[in-house]
Design a protein around this motif. Structure first.
Motif, short mmCIF file in Angstrom:
data_model
loop_
_atom_site.label_atom_id
_atom_site.label_comp_id
_atom_site.label_asym_id
_atom_site.label_seq_id
_atom_site.Cartn_x
_atom_site.Cartn_y
_atom_site.Cartn_z
N LEU A 160 0.81 -1.21 0.00
CA LEU A 160 0.00 0.00 0.00
C LEU A 160 0.85 1.27 0.00
O LEU A 160 0.41 2.32 -0.47
CB LEU A 160 -0.93 0.01 1.23
N HIS A 161 2.06 1.16 0.52
CA HIS A 161 2.95 2.32 0.58
C HIS A 161 4.04 2.26 -0.49
O HIS A 161 4.99 3.06 -0.45
CB HIS A 161 3.58 2.43 1.97
N ALA A 162 3.91 1.33 -1.42
CA ALA A 162 4.94 1.17 -2.46
C ALA A 162 4.94 2.35 -3.42
O ALA A 162 3.94 3.04 -3.59
CB ALA A 162 4.70 -0.13 -3.23
N THR A 163 6.10 2.58 -4.05
CA THR A 163 6.18 3.61 -5.08
C THR A 163 5.76 3.04 -6.43
O THR A 163 5.42 3.77 -7.35
CB THR A 163 7.60 4.17 -5.18
N ASN A 164 5.79 1.71 -6.55
CA ASN A 164 5.40 1.04 -7.78
C ASN A 164 3.87 1.01 -7.87
O ASN A 164 3.20 0.39 -7.05
CB ASN A 164 5.98 -0.38 -7.76
N GLU A 165 3.30 1.70 -8.87
CA GLU A 165 1.85 1.83 -8.95
C GLU A 165 1.11 0.49 -9.10
O GLU A 165 0.12 0.25 -8.41
CB GLU A 165 1.47 2.76 -10.11
N PRO A 166 1.56 -0.42 -10.00
CA PRO A 166 0.86 -1.71 -10.08
C PRO A 166 0.89 -2.48 -8.77
O PRO A 166 -0.10 -3.13 -8.40
CB PRO A 166 1.64 -2.44 -11.18
N ALA A 167 2.02 -2.40 -8.06
CA ALA A 167 2.11 -3.09 -6.77
C ALA A 167 1.14 -2.48 -5.76
O ALA A 167 0.48 -3.20 -4.99
CB ALA A 167 3.54 -3.02 -6.24
N LYS A 168 1.03 -1.17 -5.76
CA LYS A 168 0.11 -0.49 -4.85
C LYS A 168 -1.34 -0.87 -5.17
O LYS A 168 -2.13 -1.16 -4.27
CB LYS A 168 0.30 1.03 -4.98
N TRP A 169 -1.67 -0.89 -6.47
CA TRP A 169 -3.02 -1.29 -6.89
C TRP A 169 -3.33 -2.70 -6.43
O TRP A 169 -4.41 -2.99 -5.90
CB TRP A 169 -3.13 -1.23 -8.41
N LYS A 170 -2.39 -3.62 -6.69
CA LYS A 170 -2.61 -5.02 -6.34
C LYS A 170 -2.80 -5.18 -4.84
O LYS A 170 -3.67 -5.95 -4.39
CB LYS A 170 -1.43 -5.87 -6.82
N ALA A 171 -2.03 -4.44 -4.06
CA ALA A 171 -2.16 -4.52 -2.60
C ALA A 171 -3.54 -4.05 -2.17
O ALA A 171 -4.21 -4.70 -1.35
CB ALA A 171 -1.07 -3.69 -1.94
N LEU A 172 -4.00 -2.93 -2.72
CA LEU A 172 -5.30 -2.39 -2.35
C LEU A 172 -6.42 -3.34 -2.73
O LEU A 172 -7.35 -3.59 -1.95
CB LEU A 172 -5.49 -1.03 -3.03
N GLN A 173 -6.33 -3.92 -3.92
CA GLN A 173 -7.35 -4.86 -4.36
C GLN A 173 -7.35 -6.13 -3.51
O GLN A 173 -8.41 -6.70 -3.21
CB GLN A 173 -7.14 -5.20 -5.84
N THR A 174 -6.15 -6.57 -3.10
CA THR A 174 -6.05 -7.77 -2.26
C THR A 174 -6.60 -7.51 -0.87
O THR A 174 -7.27 -8.36 -0.28
CB THR A 174 -4.59 -8.24 -2.18
N VAL A 175 -6.32 -6.31 -0.33
CA VAL A 175 -6.86 -5.93 0.97
C VAL A 175 -8.39 -5.99 0.93
O VAL A 175 -9.04 -6.47 1.87
CB VAL A 175 -6.37 -4.52 1.37
N LYS A 176 -8.97 -5.51 -0.16
CA LYS A 176 -10.43 -5.57 -0.31
C LYS A 176 -10.91 -7.01 -0.45
O LYS A 176 -11.86 -7.44 0.21
CB LYS A 176 -10.87 -4.75 -1.53
N GLN A 177 -10.21 -7.76 -1.31
CA GLN A 177 -10.60 -9.15 -1.58
C GLN A 177 -10.57 -10.00 -0.31
O GLN A 177 -11.50 -10.79 -0.05
CB GLN A 177 -9.66 -9.74 -2.62
N LEU A 178 -9.53 -9.85 0.50
CA LEU A 178 -9.37 -10.66 1.71
C LEU A 178 -9.96 -9.98 2.95
O LEU A 178 -9.91 -10.54 4.04
CB LEU A 178 -7.88 -10.96 1.95
N ASN A 179 -10.49 -8.76 2.74
CA ASN A 179 -11.14 -8.04 3.84
C ASN A 179 -10.20 -7.85 5.04
O ASN A 179 -10.55 -8.14 6.18
CB ASN A 179 -12.41 -8.77 4.28
#
Length: 352
Positions: free
Chosen positions: A165-184
């Protein structure tokens, strides 16, 4: 041909400081981007003193300079196995090389092993968790699933996602946010709030974070600033993007004008509207005239499709003021580049 292999020298009497001198000369050559010469010097130093961390690491740096990553990663692997040099500095270079070589599953396996041993210094933690998160998202067989939140893996998974979530890499940040939502993963609510409020993050990502906070019934106030506008909101009380009265009224006005006449133009206008509201959410369109905004989206969409339009006739068709349409069109066009880029995003959450 340069001898880069390691042979124990026999009956050689070294002058004091010769290895140090070779290493220093090698570093000078590296600074001058002379990778081949540097490799010769470091290899010679390593031959004289096989346990010299500086000489061995210099060989790695030289190979990287020469774009010989496959050889470099074998050298870092040997350093790790032999315990020569700073373990975590070498590990960071080794993992970075594996990522460059797209050997993501090796990264996941290696870092999970290191993390399971609870021996990761705090100064290195964020970097390694970010690399683990990135490699997991790139690995076909190491994707996130609910099993990573069991008691054995929960702490490491949360730390990994927090780094994402704090990454500078945009795709990594997106994936983290989506995973946080997916896994609640509600343990990361504070981090999601920080992302939603981060003025340097992409507007769409911030909207996604804000909607996630809404889903989590977050009632703590948060200040959202986009462009020159600012407002304090309670995420739980916010209506979902696209479900506000003005959003529905804009869609209805577009459909009344275009549904029968030009379905392709309607789809383009709706997509522009949908992406625009996600970029500007939670702020309402200003001026608050849905017909003027519908007319503006119609005009911009027609222009993008190369269609000729008569602005005055269109204003009359929508029954709105030309000044309001101009204001709306100017705002859409000011964000047009961002709207087009985001409308092409493959994340289906952003498509109508």
């Amino acid at each position: 041909m340069t001898n880069e292999h390691h042979h124990e020298p026999q009956n050689i009497i070294l002058f004091p400081g010769v290895v140090k001198r070779l290493v220093e000369e090698g570093m000078d050559e590296l600074k001058q981007k002379n990778g081949q010469k540097a490799l010769q010097l470091f290899s010679q130093a390593e031959t004289y003193e096989p346990t010299s961390a500086q000489a061995r690491f210099g060989v790695v740096l030289s190979l990287i300079e020469l774009n010989r990553q496959e050889e470099a990663v074998e050298k870092t692997k040997a350093l790790l196995n032999e315990g020569i040099g700073d373990y975590y500095e070498t590990l960071q270079v080794h993992v970075s090389l594996l990522v460059q070589l797209s050997r993501y599953e090796e990264v996941v396996h290696l870092l999970e092993t290191v993390l399971s041993e609870n021996r990761l210094p705090s100064e290195h933690a964020e970097t390694f968790y970010e690399l683990l998160h990135f490699s997991r998202q790139m690995s076909s067989s190491q994707a996130y699933d609910a099993s990573l939140l069991d008691e054995e893996h929960k702490k490491e998974t949360e730390l990994e996602l927090r780094a994402g979530l704090h990454a500078t890499n945009e795709p990594a940040k997106w994936k983290a946010l989506q995973t946080v939502k997916q896994l609640n993963v509600k343990a990361l609510l504070k981090d999601v709030r920080e992302l939603a409020a981060d003025e340097n993050a992409k507007a769409l990502m911030r909207t996604y974070a804000l909607v996630l906070l809404h889903d989590w019934n977050d009632r703590l106030p948060i200040v959202i600033k986009k462009e020159e506008r600012s407002m304090e909101v309670q995420p739980a009380e916010l209506p979902i993007p696209g479900e506000r009265d003005i959003d529905k009224a804009i869609r209805q006005a577009l459909e009344e004008q275009l549904e029968q006449e030009d379905p392709v133009l309607l789809q383009m206008a709706r997509q522009l509207h949908h992406t625009y509201l996600l970029i500007t959410y939670p702020f309402l369109p200003d001026p608050p005239n849905p017909k003027a905004w519908a007319c503006a989206f119609h005009l911009v969409a027609a222009e993008q499709l190369g269609l000729e339009t008569d602005e005055e006739d269109m204003v009359d068709c929508y029954g709105c003021k030309r000044f309001d349409v101009l204001c709306a069109s100017n705002e859409i066009e000011a964000l047009e580049k961002d709207i087009l880029l985001e409308a092409q995003d493959q994340n289906q959450w952003f498509h109508t």
